[in-house]
Write a protein that holds these residues in place. Structure first.
Motif, short mmCIF file in Angstrom:
data_model
loop_
_atom_site.label_atom_id
_atom_site.label_comp_id
_atom_site.label_asym_id
_atom_site.label_seq_id
_atom_site.Cartn_x
_atom_site.Cartn_y
_atom_site.Cartn_z
N ALA B 23 16.49 50.86 15.92
CA ALA B 23 16.22 52.18 15.34
C ALA B 23 15.32 52.06 14.11
N VAL B 24 15.56 51.03 13.29
CA VAL B 24 14.73 50.81 12.10
C VAL B 24 13.29 50.53 12.52
N LEU B 25 13.13 49.69 13.55
CA LEU B 25 11.78 49.42 14.06
C LEU B 25 11.12 50.71 14.57
N ALA B 26 11.89 51.50 15.31
CA ALA B 26 11.35 52.74 15.87
C ALA B 26 10.93 53.71 14.77
N GLU B 27 11.72 53.77 13.69
CA GLU B 27 11.39 54.68 12.59
C GLU B 27 10.06 54.32 11.94
N MET B 28 9.74 53.01 11.94
CA MET B 28 8.52 52.56 11.27
C MET B 28 7.30 52.63 12.19
N MET B 29 7.55 52.88 13.49
CA MET B 29 6.45 52.87 14.46
C MET B 29 5.82 54.25 14.59
N THR B 30 4.56 54.29 14.80
CA THR B 30 3.86 55.52 15.13
C THR B 30 2.73 55.16 16.09
N PRO B 31 2.37 55.97 17.05
CA PRO B 31 2.84 57.33 17.31
C PRO B 31 4.27 57.36 17.86
#
Lengths: 168, 116
Positions: B23-31
């Protein structure tokens, strides 16, 4: 990843309206301001904007699903319990949190992206099934995780290329 | 009995921590679509399989991974139906309907998949 992974803000990806409506979800059209028009970035400071409660909810969902899988394994055997190792509860938690904080358009984009992750998840399960009887645990899980990266992120990257070429 | 409770508790802790990491990785990823890839990461599986292998052995770990194949196929179907349902019904009703789709698909695939 052939795109820029720099530490910079991405204003376009964070301006989803939070009005609770279901409109403006067509962000994947090549001609619109689509998700795939954005560069891929790893932005550590985005984490500071995340509410601690959101992370607590995700931990709770993960722990809950893992406990459910564990109980089913004990009651009905490890194979049936294993089905719940791919239970979409984490995505469910993420979609509801993202829809509340960033709007339905971002939740829609996240749901579409998760398709690629499930391809990797299937590869992870197959590789673990094949290797578990032959390789040490650590080697099996590392190889399975690498398979998830290749299939999950790989299919995502391929889809970006296809969408870009289709959009001219 | 105490050993079984400890096993479930350890799986819950390990699964929760791996989910938190993804989840932490996902929060930092964009788009956001890239972040979605991490929402379908093997977080619960990594934590649970690790504890299973340590406490119950590799045979159980292999059996769990075998069952996970059915769940993964059902998860794929869930992700295909979730976006149109989101557009039509909104988040809550779409995700709940998607869970029904997941359960039905997982049961069917579990019964149909050949056992190794």
């Amino acid at each position: 990843m052939d795109d820029d992974m720099s530490d910079e803000t991405n204003d376009d990806s964070n301006d989803g309206t939070n009005d609770g409506t279901n409109d403006d979800m067509g962000g994947d059209d090549p001609g619109s301001r689509g998700e795939d028009d954005d560069r891929m970035r790893l932005i550590p400071r985005e984490l500071a904007r995340t509410r601690p409660w959101d992370l607590v909810v995700r931990f709770a969902f993960g722990a809950g699903v893992s406990a459910l899988a564990g109980v089913v394994s004990l009651v009905a055997g490890p194979a049936l319990g294993g089905v719940f190792l791919a239970f979409p509860a984490i995505l469910l938690a993420s979609l509801t949190l993202v829809a509340q904080s960033e709007g339905p358009r971002q939740a829609y984009a996240e749901a579409r992206g998760s398709v690629f992750g499930t391809l990797g998840l299937a590869g992870f399960a197959v590789v673990t099934t094949v290797l578990a009887a032959r390789w040490p645990v650590w080697a099996t899980l590392v190889t399975a995780a690498a398979t998830w990266v290749v299939f999950g992120l790989g299919s995502y990257l391929v889809s970006r290329v296809i969408v870009r070429r289709a959009g001219g | 009995m105490a050993r079984l409770i400890v096993e479930v508790a350890l799986k819950a802790l390990a699964g929760g921590l791996f989910v938190l990491g993804f989840a932490v990785l996902a929060e930092m990823m964009t788009p956001k679509r890239l972040a979605g890839v991490f929402s379908a990461g093997p977080s619960v599986a990594l934590g649970s399989l690790l504890v299973t292998a340590v406490l119950s052995g590799q045979a159980d770990m292999r059996a769990a991974a075998d069952g996970m194949r059915a769940g993964a196929v059902a998860f794929f179907v869930y992700c295909l139906v979730a976006p149109p349902l989101l557009s039509a019904w909104g988040v809550w009703r779409a995700t709940l309907a998607g869970l029904v789709v997941w359960a039905v698909t997982a049961a069917a695939v579990y019964l149909l998949l050949p056992r190794p």
